[in-house]
Design a protein around this motif. Structure first.
Motif, PDB file in Angstrom:
ATOM      1  N   HIS A  13       0.876  -1.213  -0.031  1.00 24.43           N
ATOM      2  CA  HIS A  13       0.103   0.019  -0.071  1.00 24.43           C
ATOM      3  C   HIS A  13       0.727   1.213  -0.059  1.00 24.43           C
ATOM      4  O   HIS A  13       0.396   2.303  -0.528  1.00 24.43           O
ATOM      5  CB  HIS A  13      -0.944   0.157   1.227  1.00 24.43           C
ATOM      6  N   ASP A  14       2.132   1.152   0.374  1.00 20.01           N
ATOM      7  CA  ASP A  14       3.264   2.034   0.488  1.00 20.01           C
ATOM      8  C   ASP A  14       2.544   3.269   1.104  1.00 20.01           C
ATOM      9  O   ASP A  14       2.350   4.418   0.506  1.00 20.01           O
ATOM     10  CB  ASP A  14       3.638   2.477  -0.959  1.00 20.01           C
ATOM     11  N   SER A  15       2.302   3.241   2.527  1.00 18.26           N
ATOM     12  CA  SER A  15       1.707   4.331   3.214  1.00 18.26           C
ATOM     13  C   SER A  15       2.090   4.260   4.644  1.00 18.26           C
ATOM     14  O   SER A  15       2.719   3.223   5.220  1.00 18.26           O
ATOM     15  CB  SER A  15       0.204   4.373   3.115  1.00 18.26           C
ATOM     16  N   LEU A  16       2.027   5.388   5.395  1.00 19.60           N
ATOM     17  CA  LEU A  16       2.261   5.542   6.748  1.00 19.60           C
ATOM     18  C   LEU A  16       0.852   5.814   7.267  1.00 19.60           C
ATOM     19  O   LEU A  16      -0.240   6.479   6.999  1.00 19.60           O
ATOM     20  CB  LEU A  16       2.959   6.677   7.188  1.00 19.60           C
ATOM     21  N   ALA A  17       0.433   4.892   8.316  1.00 16.20           N
ATOM     22  CA  ALA A  17      -0.845   4.777   8.949  1.00 16.20           C
ATOM     23  C   ALA A  17      -0.449   5.724  10.155  1.00 16.20           C
ATOM     24  O   ALA A  17       0.410   5.398  11.076  1.00 16.20           O
ATOM     25  CB  ALA A  17      -1.324   3.446   9.379  1.00 16.20           C
ATOM     26  N   PHE A  18      -1.598   6.424  10.484  1.00 13.39           N
ATOM     27  CA  PHE A  18      -1.520   7.399  11.844  1.00 13.39           C
ATOM     28  C   PHE A  18      -2.603   7.040  12.797  1.00 13.39           C
ATOM     29  O   PHE A  18      -3.889   6.785  12.278  1.00 13.39           O
ATOM     30  CB  PHE A  18      -1.738   8.917  11.506  1.00 13.39           C
ATOM     31  N   PHE A  19      -2.213   6.806  13.938  1.00 13.91           N
ATOM     32  CA  PHE A  19      -3.150   6.678  15.045  1.00 13.91           C
ATOM     33  C   PHE A  19      -3.136   7.477  16.172  1.00 13.91           C
ATOM     34  O   PHE A  19      -2.005   7.790  16.372  1.00 13.91           O
ATOM     35  CB  PHE A  19      -3.016   5.194  15.550  1.00 13.91           C
ATOM     36  N   SER A  20      -4.209   8.135  16.604  1.00  7.25           N
ATOM     37  CA  SER A  20      -4.116   8.788  18.058  1.00  7.25           C
ATOM     38  C   SER A  20      -4.268   7.849  19.011  1.00  7.25           C
ATOM     39  O   SER A  20      -4.782   6.751  19.019  1.00  7.25           O
ATOM     40  CB  SER A  20      -5.551  10.037  18.206  1.00  7.25           C
ATOM     41  N   VAL A  21      -3.563   8.217  20.158  1.00  9.98           N
ATOM     42  CA  VAL A  21      -3.432   7.403  21.475  1.00  9.98           C
ATOM     43  C   VAL A  21      -4.234   7.940  22.554  1.00  9.98           C
ATOM     44  O   VAL A  21      -4.167   9.160  22.995  1.00  9.98           O
ATOM     45  CB  VAL A  21      -2.142   7.106  21.869  1.00  9.98           C
ATOM     46  N   ALA A  22      -5.081   7.256  23.024  1.00  4.37           N
ATOM     47  CA  ALA A  22      -6.077   7.798  24.225  1.00  4.37           C
ATOM     48  C   ALA A  22      -5.428   7.689  25.483  1.00  4.37           C
ATOM     49  O   ALA A  22      -4.184   6.971  25.591  1.00  4.37           O
ATOM     50  CB  ALA A  22      -7.407   6.990  24.143  1.00  4.37           C
ATOM     51  N   ASP A  23      -5.864   8.200  26.449  1.00  6.38           N
ATOM     52  CA  ASP A  23      -5.433   8.255  27.789  1.00  6.38           C
ATOM     53  C   ASP A  23      -4.953   6.662  28.369  1.00  6.38           C
ATOM     54  O   ASP A  23      -4.077   6.507  29.062  1.00  6.38           O
ATOM     55  CB  ASP A  23      -6.370   8.959  28.810  1.00  6.38           C
ATOM     56  N   ASP A  24      -5.796   5.701  27.923  1.00  9.89           N
ATOM     57  CA  ASP A  24      -5.868   4.454  28.539  1.00  9.89           C
ATOM     58  C   ASP A  24      -4.966   3.496  27.455  1.00  9.89           C
ATOM     59  O   ASP A  24      -4.722   2.394  27.683  1.00  9.89           O
ATOM     60  CB  ASP A  24      -7.323   3.983  28.556  1.00  9.89           C
ATOM     61  N   GLY A  25      -4.445   4.239  26.245  1.00  9.54           N
ATOM     62  CA  GLY A  25      -3.543   3.651  25.596  1.00  9.54           C
ATOM     63  C   GLY A  25      -3.998   3.045  24.422  1.00  9.54           C
ATOM     64  O   GLY A  25      -3.406   2.474  23.562  1.00  9.54           O
ATOM     65  N   GLY A  26      -5.622   2.948  24.233  1.00 12.96           N
ATOM     66  CA  GLY A  26      -6.171   2.624  22.926  1.00 12.96           C
ATOM     67  C   GLY A  26      -5.884   3.572  21.830  1.00 12.96           C
ATOM     68  O   GLY A  26      -5.576   4.733  21.957  1.00 12.96           O
ATOM     69  N   LEU A  27      -6.194   2.969  20.645  1.00 16.17           N
ATOM     70  CA  LEU A  27      -5.800   3.744  19.385  1.00 16.17           C
ATOM     71  C   LEU A  27      -7.193   3.889  18.776  1.00 16.17           C
ATOM     72  O   LEU A  27      -8.216   3.170  18.663  1.00 16.17           O
ATOM     73  CB  LEU A  27      -4.832   2.671  18.598  1.00 16.17           C
ATOM     74  N   THR A  28      -7.101   4.867  17.937  1.00 18.52           N
ATOM     75  CA  THR A  28      -8.057   5.499  16.864  1.00 18.52           C
ATOM     76  C   THR A  28      -7.317   5.774  15.625  1.00 18.52           C
ATOM     77  O   THR A  28      -6.406   6.392  15.711  1.00 18.52           O
ATOM     78  CB  THR A  28      -8.597   6.531  17.439  1.00 18.52           C
ATOM     79  N   ALA A  29      -7.800   5.030  14.544  1.00 14.08           N
ATOM     80  CA  ALA A  29      -7.381   5.237  13.170  1.00 14.08           C
ATOM     81  C   ALA A  29      -7.551   6.482  12.911  1.00 14.08           C
ATOM     82  O   ALA A  29      -8.582   6.969  12.709  1.00 14.08           O
ATOM     83  CB  ALA A  29      -7.598   4.315  12.336  1.00 14.08           C
ATOM     84  N   GLU A  30      -6.424   7.171  12.183  1.00 16.02           N
ATOM     85  CA  GLU A  30      -6.798   8.828  11.847  1.00 16.02           C
ATOM     86  C   GLU A  30      -6.240   9.041  10.439  1.00 16.02           C
ATOM     87  O   GLU A  30      -6.597  10.124   9.747  1.00 16.02           O
ATOM     88  CB  GLU A  30      -5.786   9.838  12.725  1.00 16.02           C
ATOM     89  N   GLY A  31      -6.137   7.929   9.544  1.00 14.35           N
ATOM     90  CA  GLY A  31      -5.673   8.029   8.156  1.00 14.35           C
ATOM     91  C   GLY A  31      -4.469   7.561   7.656  1.00 14.35           C
ATOM     92  O   GLY A  31      -3.633   7.017   8.587  1.00 14.35           O
ATOM     93  N   HIS A  32      -4.133   7.718   6.575  1.00  8.38           N
ATOM     94  CA  HIS A  32      -2.942   7.410   5.873  1.00  8.38           C
ATOM     95  C   HIS A  32      -2.354   8.546   5.062  1.00  8.38           C
ATOM     96  O   HIS A  32      -3.029   9.398   4.345  1.00  8.38           O
ATOM     97  CB  HIS A  32      -3.189   5.941   4.904  1.00  8.38           C
ATOM     98  N   VAL A  33      -0.856   8.462   5.021  1.00  5.34           N
ATOM     99  CA  VAL A  33      -0.296   9.334   4.239  1.00  5.34           C
ATOM    100  C   VAL A  33       0.750   8.613   3.270  1.00  5.34           C
ATOM    101  O   VAL A  33       1.478   7.746   3.530  1.00  5.34           O
ATOM    102  CB  VAL A  33       0.662  10.248   4.717  1.00  5.34           C
ATOM    103  N   ALA A  34       0.755   8.691   1.945  1.00  5.33           N
ATOM    104  CA  ALA A  34       1.513   8.047   1.127  1.00  5.33           C
ATOM    105  C   ALA A  34       2.935   8.454   1.175  1.00  5.33           C
ATOM    106  O   ALA A  34       3.030   9.598   1.348  1.00  5.33           O
ATOM    107  CB  ALA A  34       1.051   8.164  -0.488  1.00  5.33           C
ATOM    108  N   THR A  35       3.769   7.388   0.903  1.00  8.98           N
ATOM    109  CA  THR A  35       5.167   7.683   1.026  1.00  8.98           C
ATOM    110  C   THR A  35       5.737   7.882  -0.326  1.00  8.98           C
ATOM    111  O   THR A  35       4.872   7.464  -1.362  1.00  8.98           O
ATOM    112  CB  THR A  35       5.668   6.255   1.512  1.00  8.98           C
ATOM    113  N   ARG A  36       6.660   8.400  -0.374  1.00 12.15           N
ATOM    114  CA  ARG A  36       7.147   8.765  -1.682  1.00 12.15           C
ATOM    115  C   ARG A  36       7.796   7.840  -2.601  1.00 12.15           C
ATOM    116  O   ARG A  36       7.999   7.923  -3.817  1.00 12.15           O
ATOM    117  CB  ARG A  36       8.066  10.027  -1.587  1.00 12.15           C
TER     118      ARG A  36
END
Length: 378
Positions: A281-304
Motif C-alpha cells: 500500500h506504500d503508506s504511513l498509517a496514523f493513530f491517535s493514542v487515548a489516555d488508556d492507551g487505546g488507538l483510533t485510526a486517523e488516516g494514511h499518508v502515501a510515502t514517496r
C-alpha cells in the motif's frame, strides 16, 4: 553505511565522507550516551566466514563534526539473519530471524568501556511456529513464512523498578515473548508469552514511556495489537490499512505477495501519535493514542517511494522513512525463503531496512530516504 546531515526543516545533505563498506548492515542503533559516538550494526547474513547459520554484529565510531566512520570491531554470532539490535549502553540485544536448527535466537552481548562489542553473555531460544495453521489463517497468502520461529526484534525496556525486560515479537510463532535480564546480562527467566492472532506474524513493537502499553505491529495481517504489559494480554486489535487497499502502484506486492504487509512502528514524542508503515500500500498509517492507551485510526499518508521498511523520528517533529533497495532485492529475499522451505542451499539474503524505537537511533539502512512532515498531524 552512509552519513548525512539533517537541518531543522528535515532536509538531508551528504557529508561528503566515503561510505563504510559492510556486509548487509541492515539495522543500526546508536549508543545512548551523548558522549559515546558509537553505533552498532547487524550483518543480516545466513553465513559468516564460511559458517552456515551464523551472522555478526559490528561496532562503528563516528566523527560528529565530519561524519567520518571507523569500524571498531566485529563479533560473529550463532544464528542466521541477524535482523534487529537494541542497547542500553551496557548490553546489546540481538534478534536472529533464522536462528539455528529450527529455533529462533536472541543474544545478550556485553559492551566494552570504549563501546566495542565483547562477547555473547547469554542466549535465549524459541521453538514456537504456527506453520500450516498460520498459512490457513491467511488463506495461503505468503505461505511458508511461519514454518519455524522467527524473532524479528529484541526490544530493551527498563521498568520503573530498574528491571531490564526484552520484548521479542516472534513472526513465526504469532506471539510476543517477555524475557528478563539480570545485572550480569543473563536471561533471568522467560517471564511470559502473549499469544497473538494466528497467522498475524508479529514483526516489531513500540512501548510507551511508562511501559504500560506495548504496540505490536503484525506484518502478515497488517494490524496493531495493543498489549497491556502488566496483565500480559491483548486489549485491542486494529487494522493498519484502510478498508480498500490499492496495490496497483506496487506490482511486486500485487502479483507476488498478493497483499500489503506492515513493517515499522513508532510512537512520536508525548505518546499521543503512533505511526506504522505499510509495504505494498506504500503508506504511513496514523493513530491517535487515548489516555488508556487505546488507538483510533486517523488516516494514511502515501510515502514517496515503495517498500518503506524503517521509520526514524526527527528532533524537529518530522519522520524519515527508509526504503528497501527495490524489487530485485525483494525477489531475491523471497527466493531465498523458498529455497529454505524446499531444503535447498540458501543464498545470501538481500538487505532489509529496520526501524528502532529510540530517538537518536541511526535507524534503517537503505538506498532511499523519504521525508514526511507529521507536525500538522500531531
Amino acid at each position: 553505511v552512509y552519513t548525512f546531515r539533517v537541518d531543522a526543516e528535515g532536509r538531508m545533505t551528504a557529508t561528503g565522507q566515503p561510505p563504510l563498506p559492510m556486509l548487509c548492515p541492515s539495522y543500526l542503533v546508536r549508543h545512548p550516551s551523548p558522549d559515546r559516538h558509537v553505533f552498532y550494526a547487524v550483518h543480516e547474513t545466513d553465513a559468516w566466514e564460511g559458517r552456515e547459520g551464523w551472522s555478526a554484529v559490528s561496532a562503528v565510531s563516528f566523527d560528529t563534526s565530519t561524519g567520518a566512520l571507523t569500524l571498531m570491531n566485529t563479533l560473529p554470532i550463532p544464528g542466521g539473519v541477524a535482523c534487529h539490535l537494541d542497547t542500553d549502553g551496557q548490553l546489546l540485544t540481538v534478534a536472529c530471524y533464522m536462528g539455528q536448527e529450527g529455533k529462533g535466537m536472541v543474544h545478550a552481548i556485553a559492551l566494552g568501556d570504549d563501546g566495542s562489542v565483547k562477547e555473547v553473555v547469554d542466549t535465549a531460544t524459541f521453538a514456537a511456529a504456527s506453520g500450516k495453521r498460520g498459512d490457513d489463517a491467511r488463506d495461503g497468502i505468503d505461505a511458508g513464512r511461519q514454518d519455524t520461529s522467527h524473532p524479528h526484534m529484541a526490544c530493551l525496556v527498563r521498568k520503573a523498578d530498574g528491571q531490564l525486560v526484552v520484548l521479542v515479537p516472534d513472526l513465526g510463532g504469532d506471539c510476543l515473548h517477555f524475557l528478563t535480564l539480570d545485572s550480569h546480562g543473563k536471561f533471568a527467566g522467560h517471564r511470559t508469552t502473549i499469544e497473538l492472532p494466528v497467522g498475524s506474524g508479529p514483526r516489531h513493537v513500540a512501548v510507551d514511556v511508562g511501559g504500560a502499553r506495548a504496540y505490536v505491529l503484525c506484518e502478515l495481517k497488517s494490524s496493531v495489537q495493543v498489549v497491556d504489559v502488566e496483565q500480559a494480554r491483548v486489549i485491542q486489535d486494529i487494522r493498519a490499512l484502510p478498508e480498500t487497499v490499492d496495490l496497483s502502484g506496487n506490482p511486486f506486492f500485487r502479483d507476488t505477495v498478493k497483499q500489503s504487509e506492515s513493517a515499522a512502528i513508532k510512537l512520536l514524542p508525548g505518546d499521543r501519535t503512533l505511526l506504522a508503515s505499510n509495504r505494498g500500500h506504500d503508506s504511513l498509517a496514523f493513530f491517535s493514542v487515548a489516555d488508556d492507551g487505546g488507538l483510533t485510526a486517523e488516516g494514511h499518508v502515501a510515502t514517496r517511494r515503495p517498500y518503506a521498511s524503517g521509520l526514524l523520528r526527527g528532533s524537529a517533529g518530522g519522520v524519515r522513512a527508509g526504503h528497501e533497495p527495490g524489487l530485485r532485492q525483494h525477489r531475491r529475499h523471497r527466493a531465498r525463503r523458498g529455497r529454505q522451505a524446499l531444503g535447498r542451499p540458501r543464498g545470501r539474503p538481500g538487505p532489509r531496512a529496520r526501524d528502532d524505537d529510540r530517538p537518536g537511533s541511526a535507524g534503517p539502512a537503505a538506498d532511499g530516504v523519504a521525508g514526511v512532515d507529521v507536525r500538522r498531524r500531531g
